[in-house]
Design a protein around this motif. Structure first.
Motif, short mmCIF file in Angstrom:
data_model
loop_
_atom_site.label_atom_id
_atom_site.label_comp_id
_atom_site.label_asym_id
_atom_site.label_seq_id
_atom_site.Cartn_x
_atom_site.Cartn_y
_atom_site.Cartn_z
N ARG A 13 0.84 -1.21 0.00
CA ARG A 13 0.00 0.00 0.00
C ARG A 13 0.86 1.25 0.00
O ARG A 13 0.63 2.18 -0.77
N THR A 44 -2.48 8.98 -6.81
CA THR A 44 -2.17 8.38 -5.51
C THR A 44 -0.74 7.82 -5.47
O THR A 44 -0.45 6.87 -4.76
N ASN A 81 -9.65 5.69 0.02
CA ASN A 81 -8.22 5.94 -0.20
C ASN A 81 -7.83 7.41 -0.12
O ASN A 81 -6.86 7.85 -0.74
N SER A 84 -4.23 8.14 0.63
CA SER A 84 -3.31 7.98 -0.50
C SER A 84 -3.26 9.25 -1.35
O SER A 84 -2.18 9.69 -1.76
N ASP A 118 -1.06 3.90 -2.67
CA ASP A 118 -2.34 3.18 -2.76
C ASP A 118 -2.17 1.84 -3.47
O ASP A 118 -2.96 1.45 -4.31
#
Length: 132
Positions: A13, A44, A81, A84, A118
């Motif tokens: 991630r 991201t 997200n 991110s 992300d």
């Protein structure tokens, strides 16, 4: 002016990937002097110039986690997200590096790192070179 694309696979991630050699490979052999701009085509992920040392890369990841909490953002209601996007906004999507004698003019400890915020994902990076 030239433009080349390459893909980067990430495996976590929040992680960093050294893309210095990939950006350097996009510099045309006949470009003596100019600039190379790397641009990650996503909202991201970011590109930075930093030392490619494993502990420092871990510190960078910890720093981004501390600056931007994982949860509690309005955008999370859409797709979870927001952290991110916010982390990538702090980093920026691009770096521009001088080219001298056909090579990236980076300092001794400088590398270009893609910062994945992300992942895991496949990212596209474009490199645009301009000669003087």
């Amino acid at each position: 002016m030239t433009r080349e694309l390459f893909s980067v696979e990430t495996d976590a991630r929040l992680t960093t990937v050294d893309v210095t050699d990939r950006i350097a490979a996009a510099v045309p052999a006949d470009l003596e002097s100019g600039t190379a701009t790397g641009f990650v085509e996503h909202t991201t992920a970011g590109l930075i110039v930093q030392e490619n040392e494993s502990r420092l890369r871990g510190d960078l990841e910890s720093f981004l986690r501390e600056l931007v909490p994982d949860e509690g953002h309005a955008h999370d209601q859409l797709d979870g997200n927001a952290d991110s996007h916010l982390r990538a906004a702090l980093l920026g999507p691009d770096v521009t590096i001088p080219v001298e004698d056909g090579k990236l003019a980076l300092g001794t400890w400088q590398s270009v790192l893609l910062v994945e915020c992300d992942g895991p994902r496949t990212r596209t990076v474009s490199v645009t070179t301009v000669g003087e």
